[in-house]
Design a protein around this motif. Structure first.
Motif, PDB file in Angstrom:
ATOM      1  N   GLU A 173     -57.102  68.622  61.900  1.00  0.00           N
ATOM      2  CA  GLU A 173     -56.188  68.937  61.041  1.00  0.00           C
ATOM      3  C   GLU A 173     -54.914  67.886  61.188  1.00  0.00           C
ATOM      4  O   GLU A 173     -54.883  67.472  62.125  1.00  0.00           O
ATOM      5  CB  GLU A 173     -55.790  70.259  60.956  1.00  0.00           C
ATOM      6  N   CYS A 174     -54.196  67.722  60.113  1.00  0.00           N
ATOM      7  CA  CYS A 174     -53.161  67.171  59.905  1.00  0.00           C
ATOM      8  C   CYS A 174     -52.193  67.463  61.055  1.00  0.00           C
ATOM      9  O   CYS A 174     -52.204  68.917  61.354  1.00  0.00           O
ATOM     10  CB  CYS A 174     -52.451  66.837  58.575  1.00  0.00           C
ATOM     11  N   PRO A 175     -51.215  66.973  61.444  1.00  0.00           N
ATOM     12  CA  PRO A 175     -50.079  67.206  62.538  1.00  0.00           C
ATOM     13  C   PRO A 175     -49.357  68.508  61.986  1.00  0.00           C
ATOM     14  O   PRO A 175     -49.005  69.454  62.703  1.00  0.00           O
ATOM     15  CB  PRO A 175     -49.206  66.308  62.625  1.00  0.00           C
ATOM     16  N   ALA A 176     -48.908  68.411  60.571  1.00  0.00           N
ATOM     17  CA  ALA A 176     -48.087  69.722  60.127  1.00  0.00           C
ATOM     18  C   ALA A 176     -48.884  71.052  60.048  1.00  0.00           C
ATOM     19  O   ALA A 176     -48.452  71.867  60.235  1.00  0.00           O
ATOM     20  CB  ALA A 176     -47.709  69.054  58.425  1.00  0.00           C
ATOM     21  N   TYR A 177     -50.265  70.774  59.681  1.00  0.00           N
ATOM     22  CA  TYR A 177     -51.206  71.989  59.740  1.00  0.00           C
ATOM     23  C   TYR A 177     -51.141  72.540  61.269  1.00  0.00           C
ATOM     24  O   TYR A 177     -51.277  74.016  61.529  1.00  0.00           O
ATOM     25  CB  TYR A 177     -52.493  71.356  59.381  1.00  0.00           C
ATOM     26  N   VAL A 178     -51.366  71.712  62.217  1.00  0.00           N
ATOM     27  CA  VAL A 178     -51.311  72.280  63.640  1.00  0.00           C
ATOM     28  C   VAL A 178     -50.030  73.066  64.025  1.00  0.00           C
ATOM     29  O   VAL A 178     -50.102  74.019  64.466  1.00  0.00           O
ATOM     30  CB  VAL A 178     -51.474  71.179  64.420  1.00  0.00           C
ATOM     31  N   ALA A 179     -48.960  72.536  63.618  1.00  0.00           N
ATOM     32  CA  ALA A 179     -47.591  72.957  63.977  1.00  0.00           C
ATOM     33  C   ALA A 179     -47.574  74.223  63.478  1.00  0.00           C
ATOM     34  O   ALA A 179     -47.331  75.360  63.948  1.00  0.00           O
ATOM     35  CB  ALA A 179     -46.413  72.066  63.521  1.00  0.00           C
TER      36      ALA A 179
END
Length: 432
Positions: A128-134
């Motif tokens: 997943e994209c970094p924002a989704y991970v956060a």
């Protein structure tokens, strides 16, 4: 049969040791209310009765109490650092059970912060994209995190920038997983202000020269050329991480790839002897079939502790996807710190005020670290974190909505801001 404190607001649940504190027991629903015309008994047991004032012959500590407007206030002296069990009796029947933990001043002043500082996005080999991970980290109850992609620093910046301008409680820090040239050892740069991976290109000659110099310095200590180069390279990297203001983590020493341990036991021994890192991944992201590796890391850590080593530790998922059903949310670190700033968290980890948690689905949680902190962490996992995690879920869910372009989520994030701080304020509230 005794019931838990579901349906009640119980505060404080964490109190100063060796002091008298008033515990408030407030029902949340009409069916939970106590009757004002009934006399109840509150019976308090310290879990460890072998303390200065009390002994087993003086247990339990009984108070006759009456409710006011359906609620109780129980004044109790909580001796020592330990858990205390409060039973509420109506006649001879136990109708409710509540738990409180008393702490000495040094630990009482700190707050527990949950975090994961080793995970990946689709910028390396995650999903997943970094924002989704956060956002997903907040959904599972984390207070701080860092995306640490292989050889890439910018994804962690991308995770920060995705929520730039929003006042959220989740602390998103920078990071990367470091892979030096001709060195198999994995390291994490947590929170560093610049990339170490980029230096292998921009400062290539400096890296090679300085590593060669370190190799000469440790030649009498490490006779094997292979391990000597790896150790020297790691020492160089951990020094650079500290220059960047980050925390250098020695990753998964007993991870098994297809040919064996990724880091030889001999090199791991040298790493523990020299201890160039700031923290050891004592719990790493291993699936059901790989849990032996965590077992070996834990036992190696205990063995080193028995030899007098002071080793800061972390627990991480090394997750390569948030929705795979594996790893993500299984492991984490609890840091006991005065605040959740990067400096506060790093200082606390280095100061041995952290524990690593293994919470594999279907199994009882295992906590590793100093005995004092492990005891306290088990109480938090059982009595405090379930509600904390529910509050985090709200913010994480709104963060996910925000990155889809839902502008209404921005207002909702403002509304849920501060929920976990408010929760801790009454959990630790002192009323004498």
């Amino acid at each position: 049969m005794a019931k838990s404190d579901n349906g009640f607001k119980v505060y404080p649940k964490i109190v100063p040791a060796d002091k008298e504190t008033v515990i408030h027991i407030v029902p949340l629903y009409d069916h939970s209310r106590f009757y004002d015309d009934v006399e109840y008994r509150a019976v308090c047991y310290p879990v460890d009765y072998s303390t200065k004032v009390y002994d087993k012959s003086q247990r339990p500590f009984v108070q006759h109490i009456k409710s006011k407007d359906g609620s109780f206030c129980i004044r109790q002296y909580f001796e020592g650092e330990q858990e205390h069990i409060i039973y509420i009796y109506a006649g001879e029947e136990i109708i409710h059970t509540f738990n409180v933990y008393s702490l000495y001043e040094d630990l009482y002043k700190l707050r527990p912060y949950k975090g994961d500082i080793h995970m990946h996005s689709y910028c390396s080999d995650g999903r997943e994209c970094p924002a989704y991970v956060a956002a997903s980290c907040r959904k599972v109850g984390l207070d701080f995190m860092a995306v640490t992609d292989h050889e890439k620093y910018y994804p962690s910046i991308e995770a920060q920038e995705a929520f730039e301008g929003l006042d959220i409680d989740l602390k998103i820090f920078r990071g990367e997983e470091i892979h030096p040239p001709n060195n198999w050892v994995h390291m994490v740069n947590f929170g560093g202000k610049f990339s170490i991976n980029e230096m292998f290109t921009t400062h290539k000659e400096q890296y090679q020269k300085e590593v060669a110099e370190i190799e000469k310095d440790i030649e009498s200590y490490v006779s094997q050329a292979f391990e000597r180069h790896f150790l020297a390279s790691c020492m160089w990297c951990f020094d650079r991480i500290r220059e960047a203001g980050g925390l250098g983590v020695f990753c998964h020493p007993y991870w098994r790839n297809r040919t064996g341990y990724d880091t030889s036991t001999l090199l791991t021994k040298y790493m523990l002897d020299k201890q160039p890192f700031d923290a050891l991944e004592v719990i790493s992201g291993f699936t059901y079939g790989e849990l032996e590796s965590n077992s070996l890391q834990v036992e190696f850590y205990h063995e080193q502790q028995a030899k007098g080593k002071r080793i800061p530790i972390v627990g991480v998922t090394d997750a390569h996807g948030c929705d795979t059903g594996e790893l993500f949310g299984w492991y984490y670190t609890i840091v006991f710190s005065s605040d959740d700033t990067l400096e506060g968290l790093i200082s606390s980890i280095k100061g041995l005020r952290s524990v690593a948690v293994e919470a594999v689905p279907g199994e009882h949680e295992h906590v590793y670290g100093s005995f004092r902190l492990v005891k306290y962490a088990h109480f938090l996992i059982r009595e405090v974190f379930p509600l904390h995690d529910e509050l985090c879920y709200d913010e994480g869910n709104m963060m996910l909505r925000y990155i889809t372009g839902d502008q209404g989520a921005k207002d909702l994030l403002s509304w849920v801001k501060g929920q976990t701080d408010t929760f801790y304020n009454y959990i630790f509230y002192e009323d004498i």
